[in-house]
Design an enzyme around this catalytic site. Structure first.
Site, PDB file in Angstrom:
ATOM      1  N   VAL A  14       0.972  -1.195  -0.122  1.00 51.00           N
ATOM      2  CA  VAL A  14       0.049   0.029   0.059  1.00 51.00           C
ATOM      3  C   VAL A  14       1.045   1.380  -0.031  1.00 51.00           C
ATOM      4  O   VAL A  14       1.791   1.254   0.731  1.00 51.00           O
ATOM      5  CB  VAL A  14      -1.085  -0.023   1.092  1.00 51.00           C
ATOM      6  CG1 VAL A  14      -1.952   1.186   1.244  1.00 51.00           C
ATOM      7  CG2 VAL A  14      -1.824  -1.133   1.239  1.00 51.00           C
ATOM      8  N   THR A  19      -3.623   0.688  -2.985  1.00 52.96           N
ATOM      9  CA  THR A  19      -3.103  -0.863  -2.889  1.00 52.96           C
ATOM     10  C   THR A  19      -2.680  -1.253  -4.442  1.00 52.96           C
ATOM     11  O   THR A  19      -3.446  -1.315  -5.085  1.00 52.96           O
ATOM     12  CB  THR A  19      -4.223  -1.738  -2.269  1.00 52.96           C
ATOM     13  OG1 THR A  19      -4.632  -0.994  -1.031  1.00 52.96           O
ATOM     14  CG2 THR A  19      -3.781  -2.997  -2.127  1.00 52.96           C
ATOM     15  N   LYS A  35      -3.091  -1.792 -10.383  1.00 53.60           N
ATOM     16  CA  LYS A  35      -3.129  -0.700  -9.297  1.00 53.60           C
ATOM     17  C   LYS A  35      -4.300  -0.072  -9.818  1.00 53.60           C
ATOM     18  O   LYS A  35      -4.446   0.445 -10.725  1.00 53.60           O
ATOM     19  CB  LYS A  35      -1.792   0.371  -9.639  1.00 53.60           C
ATOM     20  CG  LYS A  35      -0.629  -0.571  -9.540  1.00 53.60           C
ATOM     21  CD  LYS A  35       0.436   0.629 -10.176  1.00 53.60           C
ATOM     22  CE  LYS A  35       1.855  -0.177  -9.351  1.00 53.60           C
ATOM     23  NZ  LYS A  35       3.137   0.701  -9.521  1.00 53.60           N
ATOM     24  N   ASP A 140       8.423  11.706  -8.695  1.00 58.39           N
ATOM     25  CA  ASP A 140       8.548  10.708  -7.454  1.00 58.39           C
ATOM     26  C   ASP A 140       9.439   9.475  -7.585  1.00 58.39           C
ATOM     27  O   ASP A 140       9.256   8.464  -7.072  1.00 58.39           O
ATOM     28  CB  ASP A 140       6.969  10.474  -7.096  1.00 58.39           C
ATOM     29  CG  ASP A 140       7.096   9.629  -5.626  1.00 58.39           C
ATOM     30  OD1 ASP A 140       7.615  10.117  -4.928  1.00 58.39           O
ATOM     31  OD2 ASP A 140       6.176   8.897  -5.461  1.00 58.39           O
TER      32      ASP A 140
END
Length: 303
Positions: A14, A19, A35, A140
């Site tokens: 998670v 999740t 996903k 990210d």
């Protein structure tokens, strides 16, 4: 096509993006990663997915046509479980068993051989250059979303998802790490593809150190740890559109890279500093980093 085609095997984890499940495609026998994300329906008479989500998914599907070896494959997209307010979108990716964090943890002491690090970096940069050439900023990058296959192939994951997942992330109280974030993101300034190259620099150093380079616990603390290495940047490089002034940080000069990554040779240290350049306009690009001499010479050989 419905997600019921896939047989769930296990919950992988998670994260900020919800999740993730490992599942099996019974038709091919291959494993996939599912996903799912909740997307608020668009306005207008018909409701349905907002056009921004449709565009983001279309871009991911278009990239898939290139089948780049260093980008995780998007196998399918399913929209299910519609309510009046939201739609569940499930992205079906190829499944890779380990990420770079696991790969580094499994390496026996004293860590990865330098030639292995160079090979991983070349693949990492090829994947990122491909994304940047297609106007995708990852935003990210961290060891957890850089996947490494059993054969040693690097695959970037979770790119292009930041806008699709913005609604879900607001609903999911997950702490997103600051450790790989570029100064312009920490300062909440405008940003573009150079943010990813900062993250690459942090990960490059971590491949040698086997632990993160900058471990701040707030934006200001993270910036302070960065300046402890690269020095306080000059006033001309400080962004104008931010609330945190340069004067909030004490003056300090740069330290040698070898003080934090003693195993790194000089040309590697030069490449690292070009990635960890405060001003994003002066930071090296993925394309230029791929041409750097460090990635093309054997360890210990002269330039």
């Amino acid at each position: 096509m419905a997600t019921s085609r896939y047989e769930p095997v296990a919950e992988i984890g998670v994260g900020a993006y919800g999740t993730v499940y490992k599942a099996r495609d019974p038709h091919s026998g291959h494993f996939v990663a599912l996903k799912s994300v909740r997307v608020p329906n668009g306005g207008g008479a018909g409701g349905g997915l907002p056009i921004s989500t449709v565009r983001e998914v279309a871009l991911l599907r278009r990239l898939e046509a290139f089948e780049h070896p260093n980008v995780v494959r998007l196998m399918d997209v399913c929209a299910t479980a519609r309510t009046d307010r939201e739609t569940k979108v499930t992205l079906v990716f190829e499944h890779v068993d380990q990420d770079l964090r696991t790969y580094l943890d499994k390496a026996p002491p004293p860590g990865l051989p330098v030639e292995t690090i160079k090979d991983l970096m070349r693949q990492f940069l090829r994947g990122l250059d491909f994304l940047h050439a297609n106007c995708i900023v990852h935003r990210d990058l961290k060891p957890e979303n850089i996947l490494v296959t059993s054969g040693g192939t690097v695959k970037l994951a979770d790119f292009g998802l930041a806008r699709i997942y913005s609604y879900q992330m607001a609903l999911t109280p997950v702490v997103v790490t600051l450790w790989y974030r570029a100064p312009e993101v920490l300062l909440q300034s405008t940003y573009a593809t150079p943010v990813d190259m900062w993250s690459v620099g942090c990960i490059f150093a971590e491949m040698f150190r086997r632990k993160p380079l900058f471990c701040g616990n707030s934006e200001a603390d993270q910036l302070g740890k960065i300046f402890d290495l690269i020095g306080l940047p000059p006033e001309d490089d400080w962004p104008r559109d931010v609330s945190l002034p340069r004067g909030a940080f004490s003056p300090r000069g740069p330290r040698p890279v070898q003080s934090v990554v003693p195993e790194m040779e000089e040309s590697g240290a030069q490449l690292l500093l070009e990635m960890l350049t405060f001003n994003p306009h002066k930071r090296i690009s993925a394309f230029r980093a791929l041409q750097h001499s460090y990635l093309h010479k054997a360890e210990g050989n002269p330039e």
